[in-house]
Each structure stands twice: as structure tokens, then as C-alpha cells.
Design a protein around this motif. Structure first.
Motif, mmCIF file in Angstrom:
data_model
loop_
_atom_site.group_PDB
_atom_site.id
_atom_site.type_symbol
_atom_site.label_atom_id
_atom_site.label_comp_id
_atom_site.label_asym_id
_atom_site.label_seq_id
_atom_site.Cartn_x
_atom_site.Cartn_y
_atom_site.Cartn_z
ATOM 1 N N MET A 1 0.883 -1.307 0.171
ATOM 2 C CA MET A 1 0.002 0.030 0.065
ATOM 3 C C MET A 1 0.793 1.493 -0.038
ATOM 4 S SD MET A 1 -3.011 1.161 2.674
ATOM 5 C CE MET A 1 -3.853 2.722 2.499
ATOM 6 N N LEU A 2 0.567 2.311 -0.852
ATOM 7 C CA LEU A 2 1.338 3.533 -0.868
ATOM 8 C C LEU A 2 0.715 4.607 -0.429
ATOM 9 C CD1 LEU A 2 3.024 3.085 -4.487
ATOM 10 C CD2 LEU A 2 4.185 2.706 -2.105
ATOM 11 N N SER A 3 1.068 5.404 0.066
ATOM 12 C CA SER A 3 0.488 6.751 0.603
ATOM 13 C C SER A 3 1.517 7.833 0.437
ATOM 14 C CB SER A 3 0.100 6.451 2.014
ATOM 15 O OG SER A 3 -0.374 7.803 2.657
ATOM 16 N N ARG A 4 0.741 9.013 0.058
ATOM 17 C CA ARG A 4 1.665 10.251 -0.046
ATOM 18 C C ARG A 4 1.673 10.891 1.093
ATOM 19 N NH1 ARG A 4 -0.046 12.929 -5.872
ATOM 20 N NH2 ARG A 4 0.308 11.169 -7.197
ATOM 21 N N ASP A 5 0.936 10.518 2.325
ATOM 22 C CA ASP A 5 1.341 11.090 3.796
ATOM 23 C C ASP A 5 2.519 10.756 4.205
ATOM 24 O OD1 ASP A 5 1.067 11.993 6.154
ATOM 25 O OD2 ASP A 5 -1.077 11.490 6.487
ATOM 26 N N PRO A 6 3.485 11.590 4.527
ATOM 27 C CA PRO A 6 4.644 11.134 5.266
ATOM 28 C C PRO A 6 4.746 10.599 6.334
ATOM 29 C CG PRO A 6 4.487 13.712 5.170
ATOM 30 C CD PRO A 6 3.347 12.992 4.349
ATOM 31 N N THR A 7 3.670 10.857 7.088
ATOM 32 C CA THR A 7 3.474 10.087 8.522
ATOM 33 C C THR A 7 3.076 8.686 8.417
ATOM 34 O OG1 THR A 7 1.283 11.220 8.861
ATOM 35 C CG2 THR A 7 3.177 12.325 9.283
ATOM 36 N N PHE A 8 2.418 8.255 7.200
ATOM 37 C CA PHE A 8 1.735 7.068 7.170
ATOM 38 C C PHE A 8 2.821 5.966 7.380
ATOM 39 C CE2 PHE A 8 0.213 3.275 4.536
ATOM 40 C CZ PHE A 8 -1.026 3.117 5.199
ATOM 41 N N LEU A 9 2.345 4.849 8.219
ATOM 42 C CA LEU A 9 3.392 3.837 8.234
ATOM 43 C C LEU A 9 2.681 2.431 8.066
ATOM 44 C CD1 LEU A 9 4.099 4.336 12.283
ATOM 45 C CD2 LEU A 9 5.833 4.471 10.232
ATOM 46 N N GLY A 10 1.469 2.198 8.041
ATOM 47 C CA GLY A 10 0.729 0.913 7.701
ATOM 48 C C GLY A 10 -0.471 0.962 8.163
ATOM 49 N N THR A 11 -1.165 -0.346 8.002
ATOM 50 C CA THR A 11 -2.656 -0.417 8.324
ATOM 51 C C THR A 11 -2.514 -1.447 9.509
ATOM 52 O OG1 THR A 11 -2.970 -2.105 6.640
ATOM 53 C CG2 THR A 11 -3.354 0.042 6.240
ATOM 54 N N VAL A 12 -3.942 -1.392 10.238
ATOM 55 C CA VAL A 12 -4.109 -2.395 11.190
ATOM 56 C C VAL A 12 -4.548 -3.615 10.654
ATOM 57 C CG1 VAL A 12 -5.818 -2.722 13.155
ATOM 58 C CG2 VAL A 12 -4.991 -0.394 12.697
ATOM 59 N N ALA A 13 -3.742 -4.752 11.073
ATOM 60 C CA ALA A 13 -3.939 -5.912 10.617
ATOM 61 C C ALA A 13 -4.877 -7.108 11.591
ATOM 62 C CB ALA A 13 -2.501 -6.701 10.437
ATOM 63 N N SER A 14 -4.758 -6.598 13.069
ATOM 64 C CA SER A 14 -5.559 -7.601 13.893
ATOM 65 C C SER A 14 -5.854 -6.597 15.087
ATOM 66 C CB SER A 14 -4.795 -8.687 14.268
ATOM 67 O OG SER A 14 -3.789 -8.784 14.561
ATOM 68 N N VAL A 15 -6.838 -6.883 15.742
ATOM 69 C CA VAL A 15 -6.961 -6.108 17.325
ATOM 70 C C VAL A 15 -7.143 -7.098 18.260
ATOM 71 C CG1 VAL A 15 -8.466 -4.654 18.228
ATOM 72 C CG2 VAL A 15 -7.856 -4.210 15.739
ATOM 73 N N SER B 1 5.798 1.807 1.177
ATOM 74 C CA SER B 1 6.223 3.023 1.165
ATOM 75 C C SER B 1 7.565 3.401 2.141
ATOM 76 C CB SER B 1 5.329 4.049 1.277
ATOM 77 O OG SER B 1 4.385 4.174 2.410
ATOM 78 N N ILE B 2 7.436 2.557 3.141
ATOM 79 C CA ILE B 2 8.499 2.790 4.433
ATOM 80 C C ILE B 2 9.470 1.656 4.014
ATOM 81 C CG2 ILE B 2 8.718 2.202 6.762
ATOM 82 C CD1 ILE B 2 6.578 4.299 6.060
ATOM 83 N N ALA B 3 10.357 2.174 3.151
ATOM 84 C CA ALA B 3 11.641 1.506 2.515
ATOM 85 C C ALA B 3 12.652 1.220 3.388
ATOM 86 C CB ALA B 3 11.937 2.267 1.224
ATOM 87 N N SER B 4 13.068 2.713 4.217
ATOM 88 C CA SER B 4 14.016 2.593 5.380
ATOM 89 C C SER B 4 13.525 2.622 6.646
ATOM 90 C CB SER B 4 14.980 3.821 4.827
ATOM 91 O OG SER B 4 14.277 5.155 4.955
ATOM 92 N N GLY B 5 14.470 2.846 7.626
ATOM 93 C CA GLY B 5 14.056 3.047 8.917
ATOM 94 C C GLY B 5 13.960 4.464 9.459
ATOM 95 N N LEU B 6 13.843 5.337 8.303
ATOM 96 C CA LEU B 6 14.128 6.789 8.405
ATOM 97 C C LEU B 6 12.937 7.541 7.972
ATOM 98 C CD1 LEU B 6 17.814 7.746 8.638
ATOM 99 C CD2 LEU B 6 16.440 7.540 10.515
ATOM 100 N N SER B 7 12.347 8.334 8.513
ATOM 101 C CA SER B 7 11.441 9.443 7.562
ATOM 102 C C SER B 7 11.542 10.576 8.034
ATOM 103 C CB SER B 7 9.934 8.840 7.988
ATOM 104 O OG SER B 7 9.065 9.571 7.370
#
Length: 614
Positions: free
Chosen positions: A1-15, A27-33
Motif C-alpha cells: 500500500m502506498l501513501s503520499r502522507d509522509p507520516t503514514f506507517l501502515g494499516t491495522v492487521a488485527s485487534v 512506502s516505508i523502505a528505510s528506517g527513517l522518515s
């Protein structure tokens, strides 16, 4: 999943309850943003995430990261990057106001975002009265880390860390943060803190905001005295006699009661009704007179046909602890005869006399102007003692116990705490009591006298304070490098913890027991925390946080730094006189000298500094 929001990390998978699993986005290709010119690390354990929910925003803490997709029953193609984070939900913000706890849960597929510094400021930032700054967040040094003063004092707290972790400096910083504005802005002009300083580390560091009482006072300090007659009879007799019960105990308690009644009859103490006096009423009485009267009963011999005429040779001396002398008893019908009414406490009286003559116990058994004469009269009463300890013109009172031999430390600490607790307990309806003016008790090196392995007066008193002190306005701050050795009842009542670097597994496990299971992983970083860095959690902190404690300036730091071995060993060796070492050892005073030169030492005041301050 891609997002143009630089704060976006991912999505909820389970609760699962307050625990959620998050798939990291492609979109989180590295450990830095990089967001708004600031660099953020992705997936740091202990960092915060944000889940928008319309008008509300949920906040959580990263508890675990990995490269295995959340539930194992999901097809591998749906795992996207294969990287995941485990999050513990901790609170929510509604209309920009943050509070702990959550009212709703996220849905599967909801977006998860980095918590930026502006969002962190919403959580931690507060300028309301009662929020004191203690440092900065480790993950965002522009954000001030604050704790709430009410919960810090009333719910008790603990500062825990290994030797060299910055424990003493953290304590000094905390106390300075509370008192920082007393001199300038009068934010807390009635603050009241009493510190038990076991090693004498804080006397100089806090000298500008504290009055210091010491067993071995230096210039500018006052002598520490503790009236024995303010203690409960059972605690006092345990110390004086080594433990006593039955008829022998009754002999002591009856005589103490008699001496207290006599003292009140002669000196008429304010507010005391003779009908309400008990053995534990804090009225002065003479220990020398107690010893003399009981010893007189033990050594008395009688003569005469009715065996009722004392065979006294001389009266002895009360003040010099010389017993009256009687004719020795003899066998047969001629006498003199022993006193059949003697309770048989001569051994205990000999122990009492030896302690009265032992200079190590002067702080308690010969408490200066609080020592009673033979009639129970004293030059000073308890009101002046409490005024010095609790009514000081400075916010902090330090009781420097560094000159006390270790064999009497437990008794000394227990005596102080007992006097303080009883005074505030019985004054709870008065403006000087703890309800109208709460007290914070700071106890250094707590593991030395608060261990559960030995039942002591200090342990029993602090347990009372931990369980009931809140009702009477008495709060406790426990400081220790070995939390596993501190009594569990006391630690369990501490609502706020400042956990510094801890390498011992037993010490870490004691702290882990206070956190919810999902947040225990936050404490896995304890062995690698930097000096002066702490995990703060509990009642006084909005959320568990990792922060750097603000260091006081060098002259305001405790004397607890490590010796500079390389520097000291590189100096030229000078002549040494070990007779000074022996003099201090024998006198039990670190500053004792071989030859007293009669030099009067006084505290130096810088006139230019006084003019500038004026």
C-alpha cells in the motif's frame, strides 16, 4: 500500500483487546522518515503511533517489531512487506485534549501514522499548575517531559537504578524542579520536603534551597537531635534492653509511666490531661532516673526483725549513673536480706547503662537541649524540633546521616520517621498538618533499612506511610539501587517509578511486575539506558515515557561521582599521616582531627554575590 502522507506507517492487521498488530506499508523502505524538516526513526520500541478515528485520534506505544506477518492464518500474499509492529493502545485525544484509556477500538485496515512532535506536544505539553518539568523526551528533545506534582507526592514514587546510572543526580534534579520557582516566582512557597541523606551527598548540592541537620555538623549546618521520649515505649525498650517481656517489661513500663506523670505534674505541659496520659504519650522523662530507680529496687537489702529497714550505705549518683550502695546480703537469719520484690532486671539495666555511656547513641539518648533533667524538664520541647524539620524557611530539610555508625542507622531512621508520622497523624485537623500542607519524605539508600528480611521500626513506619500516608498528607519517595531488596509492600504502593539503568535481572523483574503485560517490553531497554536517562511510568506520568533528566549545574550536583582514578594516581605522592585515619575511626566522625587547634570555622559569604542578589 502506498501513501503520499509522509507520516503514514501502515494499516491495522488485527485487534486483540488493547493490543493491535500493524502491517508496515511498502512506502516505508528505510528506517527513517523526514517530516517537516525533522528525522523520525521507524519502528523504535517505545515510540508512539497515531490512528485517526474521525474526530478522535487513538495513540499507542510500539511494544514489538518483527518481520513475521501478524496472524499466521493470513495468506502470505496479503502480508505485503512482511514487516509488522505490535502496538499497545494507551489513550486517545478528543478535540485536541488527550486522556489515558480508550473508548473505541480501531478497525481492520485503518491507517497508522507516526506521532510527530506537534502531536507529542499535545500529549505531554501542559502549562497547568502542578505539572513540573523533569527533562526532555528521548525521542523528541524539543518536548518537555513533565510529571504531575499531586500524584508524585500523594501516590508515592520510587527512583531505581544501578550504581552510576545517575540516580542521585536524578533525585536532585527532581527536587530542584519542584522547588525551582520558590525563590523567583513563589509557585510553591509552602512546599515541604524532608530528605534522609545516608551518604551526605546532597548537603552542598541543595544548600541554597535546603536547611541541613547533621549528627556531625559543619559550618552552616545544625546538630541533629532525636528525643528518645518521643518514641513508643515498645520500640524504645527493644533498643535499650535488647528485648524484654512479661513481669520484667511491666517493671520498665510502670516506672516510665510514673516518671511521665510526675513530669506533667511538675511542668504542666500544654494540652495534656493527666487522665489521658499513656505509656506512649510523648512526654519527657529521664532515662538516668529510670535506671537509678529500677536499679535501687534491684540492689536494695533489708535488715531488722521485720526485714523492712533498708541497709543503705550511700545514695550513689543519678547523673553519673552510680547505683546506690547497700550492705551485701548474708546467709542465715541475721541478714541483710535481698529484696523479694525485685523484678530481676539487673542485666537489662546494665545494658541500658552501657548505652547511656556509649557516645555513638548521643543523638538519641542525650539529645542536646531536648534531654530531660531528673524531673522531666527540658530546655526545648517537640514544637521547636518539628518547627526545624517541618516548618523550615526553605522548602527542603536535609537530615544528613552520613556520620552515623551503620549499627545504629536503622534505629535512627526509624526514630525520625516515627516522630514525623505521629506528628502529622495527630495534627491532621490543623493547618500545620499534612492535609493542609503535605510533606514529601525522600529516603535515600532505602534497601539498607527497608528490607523485608528484618522487621524494624523504619520498615513498619514506612509501610504505614505507604498504605495510609495519603490520607494524612504524607508522601514517600524511595530511592534504591537494589529494588529487589526493598520490601515488596512498600514498592507495590509506589504509584510512580523513575527506572534508570538496571542490569540485574532480579531488580528488573521487580519493576516489570508493575506494568501491563503489553508494555513490559519497554523495560527491556533498562540495561542499555544512558546515564541520566530514565523510563518514567505510573500515576504522575500521562504515559510511560523514556526521557533524559535535566542535569543540574555542576555545583548543584550531588557528591556521588566516581573517583577519577587516572588523575589521582598520576599526582605526585605526598606525605601521609594515618594517625588521622585512626582518630576518625575511633571517634566515629569523618572530620575528627588528632590535635584540636581551636580554630573556629565559619561559613563564608560572598559579599559581591549578596549585593547582586539584593
Amino acid at each position: 500500500m502506498l501513501s503520499r502522507d509522509p507520516t503514514f506507517l501502515g494499516t491495522v492487521a488485527s485487534v486483540s483487546g488493547s493490543s493491535i498488530s500493524v502491517h508496515l506499508a511498502q512506502s516505508i523502505a528505510s528506517g527513517l522518515s523526514i517530516i517537516e524538516g525533522r528525522t523520525y526513526r521507524i519502528g523504535q520500541v517505545g515510540s508512539f503511533i497515531r490512528i485517526p478515528q474521525g474526530y478522535q485520534e487513538l495513540y499507542g506505544i510500539v511494544a514489538e517489531v518483527g518481520a513475521t506477518a501478524a496472524p499466521y492464518d493470513i495468506d502470505i500474499k496479503e502480508k505485503e512487506t512482511g514487516r509488522w509492529m505490535q502496538i499497545q493502545l494507551v489513550g486517545e485525544a478528543t478535540g485536541g485534549v488527550f486522556e489515558r484509556g480508550i473508548s473505541q477500538y480501531p478497525n481492520i485496515g485503518d491507517g497508522v501514522h507516526i506521532t510527530t512532535e506537534s502531536s507529542l506536544a499535545r500529549i505531554y505539553g501542559s502549562d497547568n499548575i502542578g505539572h513540573i518539568p523533569i527533562g526532555t523526551l528521548s525521542s523528541a528533545e524539543s518536548i518537555s517531559a513533565k510529571v504531575t506534582l499531586n500524584e508524585l507526592v500523594t501516590r508515592h514514587s520510587a527512583v531505581l537504578g544501578s550504581t552510576g546510572s545517575g540516580k542521585s543526580t536524578t533525585t536532585a534534579s527532581l527536587l530542584r524542579s519542584i522547588c525551582a520557582n520558590v525563590k523567583d516566582n513563589d509557585s510553591y512557597p509552602s512546599s515541604r520536603i524532608l530528605m534522609l541523606d545516608i551518604h551526605g551527598e546532597y548537603s552542598e548540592a541543595l544548600a541554597d534551597i535546603a536547611n541541613v541537620y547533621s549528627v556531625d555538623p559543619r559550618p552552616g549546618e545544625q546538630e541533629l537531635c532525636i528525643p528518645y521520649w518521643a518514641l513508643g515505649s515498645s520500640d524504645l525498650l527493644d533498643f535499650l534492653t535488647g528485648g524484654i517481656d512479661g513481669v520484667k517489661e511491666t517493671a520498665f513500663t510502670d516506672k516510665i509511666f510514673e516518671l511521665k506523670m510526675s513530669a506533667h505534674a511538675k511542668h504542666d505541659f500544654a494540652g495534656v490531661d493527666s487522665r489521658s496520659i499513656t505509656i506512649d504519650t510523648p512526654l519527657p522523662f529521664s532515662l538516668k532516673q529510670l535506671w537509678y530507680d529500677l536499679m535501687n529496687v534491684e540492689v536494695t537489702t533489708f535488715e531488722g526483725a521485720a526485714r523492712d529497714q533498708p541497709a543503705k550505705i550511700n545514695d550513689g549518683d543519678v547523673e553519673q549513673l552510680v547505683a546506690p550502695k547497700y550492705k551485701p546480703h548474708a546467709m542465715g537469719a541475721q541478714g541483710p536480706f535481698l529484696n523479694s520484690q525485685a523484678p530481676g532486671v539487673k542485666r537489662q539495666l546494665n545494658l541500658l547503662r552501657s548505652k547511656l555511656l556509649d557516645r555513638r547513641y548521643d543523638f538519641l539518648l542525650h539529645p542536646g537541649k531536648w534531654e530531660p533533667d531528673s524531673t522531666g524538664g527540658t530546655a526545648k520541647d517537640l514544637d521547636e524540633l518539628l518547627a526545624g524539620w517541618l516548618g523550615s524557611d526553605k522548602p527542603i530539610t536535609i537530615l544528613d546521616l552520613s556520620g552515623v555508625p551503620s549499627v545504629v542507622l536503622e534505629l535512627l531512621v526509624g526514630s525520625i520517621l516515627k516522630i514525623i508520622y505521629d506528628a502529622l497523624f495527630w495534627s491532621r485537623e490543623k493547618s500545620e498538618g499534612g492535609i493542609a500542607r503535605p510533606l514529601l519524605l525522600v529516603m535515600e539508600e532505602a534497601h539498607r533499612y527497608l528490607t523485608s528480611q528484618k522487621k524494624t521500626l523504619a520498615l513498619e513506619t514506612v509501610q504505614k506511610i505507604a498504605k495510609e500516608g495519603r490520607k494524612y498528607g504524607v508522601g514517600a519517595m524511595v530511592i534504591s539501587q537494589r529494588p529487589s531488596e526493598v520490601d515488596e509492600t512498600i514498592l507495590s504502593q509506589c504509584g510512580t517509578f523513575f527506572a534508570l539503568r538496571l542490569s540485574n535481572p532480579a531488580d528488573r523483574s521487580r519493576i516489570k511486575g508493575i506494568l501491563p503485560d503489553g508494555l513490559v517490553s519497554l523495560l527491556d531497554v533498562l540495561p542499555v539506558l544512558r546515564t541520566g536517562e530514565a523510563i518514567v511510568m505510573g500515576e504522575a506520568a500521562k504515559l510511560p515515557m523514556r526521557c533524559r533528566i535535566t542535569l543540574p549545574i555542576s555545583e548543584h550536583r550531588p557528591k556521588s561521582s566516581d573517583p577519577n582514578v587516572a588523575l589521582q594516581w598520576s599526582k605526585e605522592k605526598v606525605s601521609e599521616g594515618y594517625e588521622r585515619v585512626v582518630a576518625s575511626w575511633r571517634s566515629q566522625r569523618p572530620r575528627a582531627v588528632v590535635n584540636d587547634l581551636g580554630i573556629k570555622r565559619e561559613q563564608i559569604h560572598d559579599e559581591s554575590e549578596e549585593l547582586n542578589n539584593g
